[in-house]
Design a protein around this motif. Structure first.
Motif, mmCIF file in Angstrom:
data_model
loop_
_atom_site.group_PDB
_atom_site.id
_atom_site.type_symbol
_atom_site.label_atom_id
_atom_site.label_comp_id
_atom_site.label_asym_id
_atom_site.label_seq_id
_atom_site.Cartn_x
_atom_site.Cartn_y
_atom_site.Cartn_z
ATOM 1 N N LEU A 73 0.840 -1.189 0.000
ATOM 2 C CA LEU A 73 0.000 0.000 0.000
ATOM 3 C C LEU A 73 0.879 1.244 0.000
ATOM 4 N N PHE A 81 -6.625 4.767 3.455
ATOM 5 C CA PHE A 81 -5.533 4.017 4.077
ATOM 6 C C PHE A 81 -6.079 3.087 5.154
ATOM 7 N N THR A 84 -8.242 0.239 3.659
ATOM 8 C CA THR A 84 -7.515 -0.773 2.897
ATOM 9 C C THR A 84 -6.719 -1.689 3.807
ATOM 10 N N ALA A 95 -0.355 -6.511 4.967
ATOM 11 C CA ALA A 95 -0.213 -5.199 4.341
ATOM 12 C C ALA A 95 1.212 -4.698 4.490
ATOM 13 N N VAL A 120 -1.547 -1.321 -4.115
ATOM 14 C CA VAL A 120 -2.639 -0.363 -4.046
ATOM 15 C C VAL A 120 -2.044 1.032 -3.865
ATOM 16 N N THR A 121 -2.516 1.989 -4.648
ATOM 17 C CA THR A 121 -2.023 3.352 -4.540
ATOM 18 C C THR A 121 -3.143 4.324 -4.865
ATOM 19 N N SER A 230 2.680 5.388 7.190
ATOM 20 C CA SER A 230 3.301 4.176 6.633
ATOM 21 C C SER A 230 4.556 3.748 7.384
#
Length: 501
Positions: A73, A81, A84, A95, A120-121, A230
């Motif tokens: 991600l 965020f 997901t 993840a 995923v972005t 992140s």
């Protein structure tokens, strides 16, 4: 025969909250999300968030992603965020958290290291085409089988997830979840180089509890999170802290002071989580005095060696809790006393709250024989550092194998017995949350041609800042971007006044 309760998971905590308070507000986007991603902001109740999580999880399963596979991600601090990450867990996936500043070279290395099956972005983040970056990185990662994104104008071959959420089709059987299994993978740089760091649900919850108990975050708190999500610290101080408190999580895309104050006031936030230097700056500007509902500030220190010399916190109606971050190795939290000074940290078990004699032990701090700080406890991913804690054949005593040596230099104050963290790990540079080896700067500069220089200079806020010099700075910036390197490298060559020389 008594049946043992299953270890908790993040999605399990969320589903419990959804059952208890389905119509309560759960997640709130930054009000300037339209500028950041091109999409309007969302506000979701727990029931609405649950539908979106189930729809995303069903999509991942239908895409053929097997249980326990890795989904990478790269997303900004928006509701997508949180949705997901929880959807990945509901689908039985792990993840991998990719920092927003990473470009193609970093992305490719991380995807190949983890064997990620999906990516995923967002189509754009702050004007940068992350969807194109993701597609280019996926081409170089042979394990990737599915690429998807949020936002408009996605490149051909990238599946759109906005429609998945809007349709809300989530009729599927959730994967069996176990808190002892890997939940996330974050990334760090140590003296040995680039490192992927997996953590279980239980380790993430332990990290969140260390912050929540020490800071005294109340149940039902309205949290405002103003930090990059992140990383281990980012996800524990946002997603996990929210799930433990059961209130509302409002997200802020770092940083806009005016928007931040607007959010705190609009959502009635009583807890602010963000970089500690930012919190200090806001206190000096008088912002907390205009926000009487703000009761707690949780300041994250990427440069923990600077906590002891930081200014006193003199905001009467809001407490400050310092969170010491040691890359992806771990963290500990200490709430400041009434005089606003940083609390002393002593070796041994760390209890939260510290002012309670019967506080819960959240971890342990050790001063190693070579004068560095090591961590042990339920949040510490010892296995990820196994190669550095194994015996090296040295005559110097080695720390116990259940510790992780952070590499931060430390010493004991003889008068107080408190730990003084004196320097970051040798050979490692940090610009905000972006860490890299010092010798990499020379390698990057050599790729820019003869006479190019790239160096790291000390910075009070970010740890270091980059400065560069080349015969043609504009060409150097273009070359760095073409090489797929971090944009911080390109910014080092801004103009002659900002360069080294």
């Amino acid at each position: 025969m008594t049946q043992t309760a299953a270890p908790p998971t993040l999605d399990g905590l969320f589903r419990r909250l959804r059952t208890r308070q389905p119509d309560a507000p759960a997640l709130a986007d930054p009000p300037d999300k339209l500028r950041i991603t091109g999409r309007p902001p969302r506000r979701l109740t727990f029931a609405q968030a649950d539908l979106a999580i189930s729809a995303l999880a069903a999509h991942f399963i239908e895409a053929g992603l097997p249980a326990n596979s890795v989904i990478a991600l790269q997303l900004p601090s928006t509701v997508e965020f949180a949705l997901t990450v929880l959807a990945a867990h509901r689908a039985g996936l792990v993840a991998a958290l990719l920092p927003q500043l990473w470009r193609q070279a970093d992305l490719t290395a991380a995807l190949n290291r983890t064997g990620a099956r999906a990516l995923v972005t967002a189509s754009r983040i702050d004007g940068v085409g992350h969807a194109d970056l993701a597609m280019n990185a996926a081409v170089e990662a042979f394990s990737i089988r599915h690429v998807c994104g949020f936002g408009g104008d996605l490149p051909e071959g990238m599946a759109s997830l906005d429609g998945v959420i809007e349709n809300g089709q989530g009729g599927f059987s959730p994967a069996t979840q176990d808190g002892r299994r890997a939940a996330i993978i974050s990334f760090d740089v140590t003296a040995e180089g680039f490192r992927a760091v997996p953590r279980t649900h239980l380790q993430l919850i332990a990290g969140g509890l260390a912050i929540s108990l020490e800071a005294g975050v109340p149940q039902g708190a309205n949290l405002l999170f103003a930090f990059a999500p992140s990383s281990f610290a980012g996800i524990t101080s946002s997603l996990v802290l929210w799930l433990l408190s059961g209130g509302t999580l409002a997200l802020h895309h770092p940083f806009d002071d005016a928007v931040l104050e607007q959010q705190i006031d609009k959502h009635g936030c009583d807890v602010l989580v963000g970089p500690a230097p930012l919190a200090m700056r806001l206190a000096q500007s008088g912002m907390p005095s205009r926000l009487p509902l703000l009761r707690q500030v949780i300041g994250l220190w990427r440069t923990p060696e600077e906590v002891g010399s930081s200014p006193s916190w003199l905001v009467e109606h809001a407490t400050l809790s310092d969170v010491y971050l040691f890359g992806e190795a771990g963290l500990f939290c200490a709430r400041r006393s009434a005089d606003g000074a940083a609390a002393p940290i002593r070796p041994g078990p760390q209890t939260s709250p510290r002012d309670a004699g019967d506080g819960s032990i959240t971890g342990e701090v050790l001063l190693t024989p070579k004068g560095t700080l090591a961590l042990r406890g339920p949040m510490i991913p010892v296995a990820a550092w196994a190669s550095t804690t194994a015996s090296t054949g040295s005559l110097m005593p080695q720390p116990p194998l259940d510790y992780v040596d952070t590499g931060y230099a430390a010493r004991l104050d003889r008068s107080t017995g408190a730990l003084c963290i004196t320097a970051p790990p040798a050979g490692i540079m940090a610009v905000g949350g972006y860490r890299f080896l010092a010798h990499d700067l020379e390698a990057w500069a050599r790729r820019l041609g003869q006479g190019a220089l790239l160096t790291a200079l000390p910075d009070r806020i970010c740890g270091h800042r980059l400065a560069g010099r080349a015969q043609h700075n504009a060409r150097a910036r273009e070359a760095i971007l073409e090489l797929g390197l971090n944009p911080l490298m390109a910014e080092a060559f801004r103009d002659s006044r900002a360069s080294v020389g």
